[in-house]
Enzyme design. Structure first.
Site, PDB file in Angstrom:
ATOM      1  N   LYS A   1       0.813  -1.227   0.000  1.00 19.84           N
ATOM      2  CA  LYS A   1       0.000   0.000   0.000  1.00 19.84           C
ATOM      3  C   LYS A   1       0.841   1.269   0.000  1.00 19.84           C
ATOM      4  CE  LYS A   1      -4.360  -1.921   1.570  1.00 19.84           C
ATOM      5  NZ  LYS A   1      -5.406  -2.001   2.615  1.00 19.84           N
TER       6      LYS A   1
ATOM      7  N   ARG B   1      -3.339  -9.827   5.598  1.00 16.81           N
ATOM      8  CA  ARG B   1      -3.734  -9.931   4.190  1.00 16.81           C
ATOM      9  C   ARG B   1      -2.586  -9.423   3.329  1.00 16.81           C
ATOM     10  NH1 ARG B   1      -5.885  -6.719   0.232  1.00 16.81           N
ATOM     11  NH2 ARG B   1      -7.419  -7.657  -1.152  1.00 16.81           N
TER      12      ARG B   1
HETATM   13  C1  8Y4 Z   1      -1.047  -2.196  -4.291  1.00 15.07           C
HETATM   14  C2  8Y4 Z   1      -1.863  -3.281  -4.298  1.00 15.07           C
HETATM   15  C3  8Y4 Z   1      -1.437  -1.082  -3.595  1.00 15.07           C
HETATM   16  C4  8Y4 Z   1      -3.059  -3.255  -3.619  1.00 15.07           C
HETATM   17  C5  8Y4 Z   1      -2.647  -1.050  -2.940  1.00 15.07           C
HETATM   18  C6  8Y4 Z   1      -3.453  -2.141  -2.935  1.00 15.07           C
HETATM   19  C7  8Y4 Z   1      -8.001  -4.483   2.379  1.00 15.07           C
HETATM   20  C8  8Y4 Z   1      -9.030  -5.336   1.972  1.00 15.07           C
HETATM   21  C9  8Y4 Z   1      -8.183  -4.328   0.249  1.00 15.07           C
HETATM   22  C10 8Y4 Z   1      -7.702  -4.401   3.773  1.00 15.07           C
HETATM   23  C11 8Y4 Z   1      -9.455  -6.005   4.126  1.00 15.07           C
HETATM   24  C12 8Y4 Z   1      -5.372  -3.029  -1.704  1.00 15.07           C
HETATM   25  C13 8Y4 Z   1     -10.087  -5.928  -0.206  1.00 15.07           C
HETATM   26  C14 8Y4 Z   1      -6.736  -2.579  -1.346  1.00 15.07           C
HETATM   27  N1  8Y4 Z   1      -7.476  -3.871   1.277  1.00 15.07           N
HETATM   28  N2  8Y4 Z   1      -9.759  -6.094   2.821  1.00 15.07           N
HETATM   29  N3  8Y4 Z   1      -9.139  -5.226   0.624  1.00 15.07           N
HETATM   30  N4  8Y4 Z   1      -8.460  -5.180   4.589  1.00 15.07           N
HETATM   31  N5  8Y4 Z   1     -10.145  -6.726   5.011  1.00 15.07           N
HETATM   32  N6  8Y4 Z   1      -4.666  -2.046  -2.301  1.00 15.07           N
HETATM   33  O1  8Y4 Z   1      -6.829  -3.655   4.233  1.00 15.07           O
HETATM   34  O2  8Y4 Z   1      -4.974  -4.138  -1.532  1.00 15.07           O
HETATM   35  S1  8Y4 Z   1      -7.972  -3.841  -1.408  1.00 15.07           S
END
Ligand code: 8Y4
Length: 283
Positions: A227, A261
């Site tokens: 992130k 996660r």
């Molecule tokens: C690069 C790749 C940069 C991915 C950002 C991202 C969470 C979640 C997501 C979390 C829970 C993400 C579905 C966002 N984040 N579910 N989901 N908790 N429970 N961004 O923090 O991965 S998606």
């Protein structure tokens, strides 16, 4: 002190949360319209999940709606078309514990019918019909905090009270609403929602004070992998954020996180297990 069971009942699976576990992220990317394209995408997803399980992931999180900052919503049927074949294959071919990242009642019901073991809702069951749908599945649900919608959530997020208080109050309220709606506490997990309507300062403070959320006495799930909080502190593009992410993982485990996660399962499992060995003073 309330003693919560170390096991989470996830359909056919029982998840032992007496030690921290890793959830691997499986993105279901929109594929080509041709049948050939679909098969390739499903095959890739299966192989990716198989690898994450071999690397020690306890759960595979499948998502068909992009929740990245700036993302636009997808229609429920489209989300279902993306997610359902993957859930079905992960269950029937790998017997995986599948979590489905969705806010959509129809996707919750259908996924549970296909054998999913957990629901992960970044909108904490706030959508119309979501609480009743989730309740009916009998599955555990992760309730996540967020401010705003993915489309606009990173436009100058601000809070009237300390971030950890705002997040704890919101989650306590959602837990109460869920319990009142018939969802037993034993089925709930909570998540502060790193990056969802939060500045880098909010995210850093939230992690540092993660123990405030532990006062809710529910299993804590966190997602920080790749992130922008890592990108901003270290000035790294998304493909160079693993070392920073592992540091955050260790801190989250130390502060009480029970499910991490992540995208990079093998190194994360090592970071989690090494951190846990120190906390328990043994292997
Ligand atoms: C690069 C790749 C940069 C991915 C950002 C991202 C969470 C979640 C997501 C979390 C829970 C993400 C579905 C966002 N984040 N579910 N989901 N908790 N429970 N961004 O923090 O991965 S998606």
């Amino acid at each position: 002190m309330t003693s919560t069971s170390a096991f989470l009942n996830c359909g056919r699976h029982r998840l032992d949360l007496s030690f921290p576990r890793v959830m691997g992220v499986l993105n279901v990317t929109p594929d080509s319209f041709s049948d050939g394209g679909r098969h390739v995408a499903l095959d890739d997803a299966l192989r990716h999940a198989e690898r994450m399980l071999a690397e020690g992931a306890a759960i595979i999180d499948v998502g068909g709606e992009s929740t990245r900052p700036g993302a636009v919503p997808v229609a429920p049927q489209q989300e279902l078309d993306r997610v359902a074949p993957v859930v079905e294959a992960l269950v029937s071919e790998l017997d995986a514990l599948v979590s489905v990242d969705t806010s959509c009642p129809q996707v919750m019901r259908e996924s549970a019918a296909l054998g999913a073991g957990m629901l992960n809702d970044v909108r904490a069951l706030e959508r119309e019909g979501a609480l009743a749908a989730a309740c009916g599945t009998g599955l555990p649900v992760c309730l996540m905090h967020r401010q705003g919608e993915p489309r606009d959530m990173q436009q100058a997020p601000r809070y009237d009270v300390a971030i950890e208080e705002a997040v704890a109050d919101y989650l306590a309220e959602r837990v109460a609403v869920c319990e009142a709606g018939g969802l037993r506490r034993e089925r709930l997990l909570i998540d502060p929602g790193f990056g969802f309507g939060k500045t880098v300062e909010h995210n850093l403070r939230l992690l540092n004070r993660l123990e405030r959320l532990a006062t809710l006495e529910l299993p804590l799930l966190v997602g920080m992998s790749r992130k922008s909080m890592i990108g901003k502190v270290l000035a790294r593009p998304v493909e160079e954020r693993l070392p920073g992410g592992l540091a955050l993982t260790a801190l989250a485990v130390e502060r009480g996180a029970r499910i991490l996660r992540v995208h990079d399962v093998a190194p994360s499992v090592d970071a989690v297990n090494m951190t846990w060995a120190v906390l328990k003073e043994g292997c």
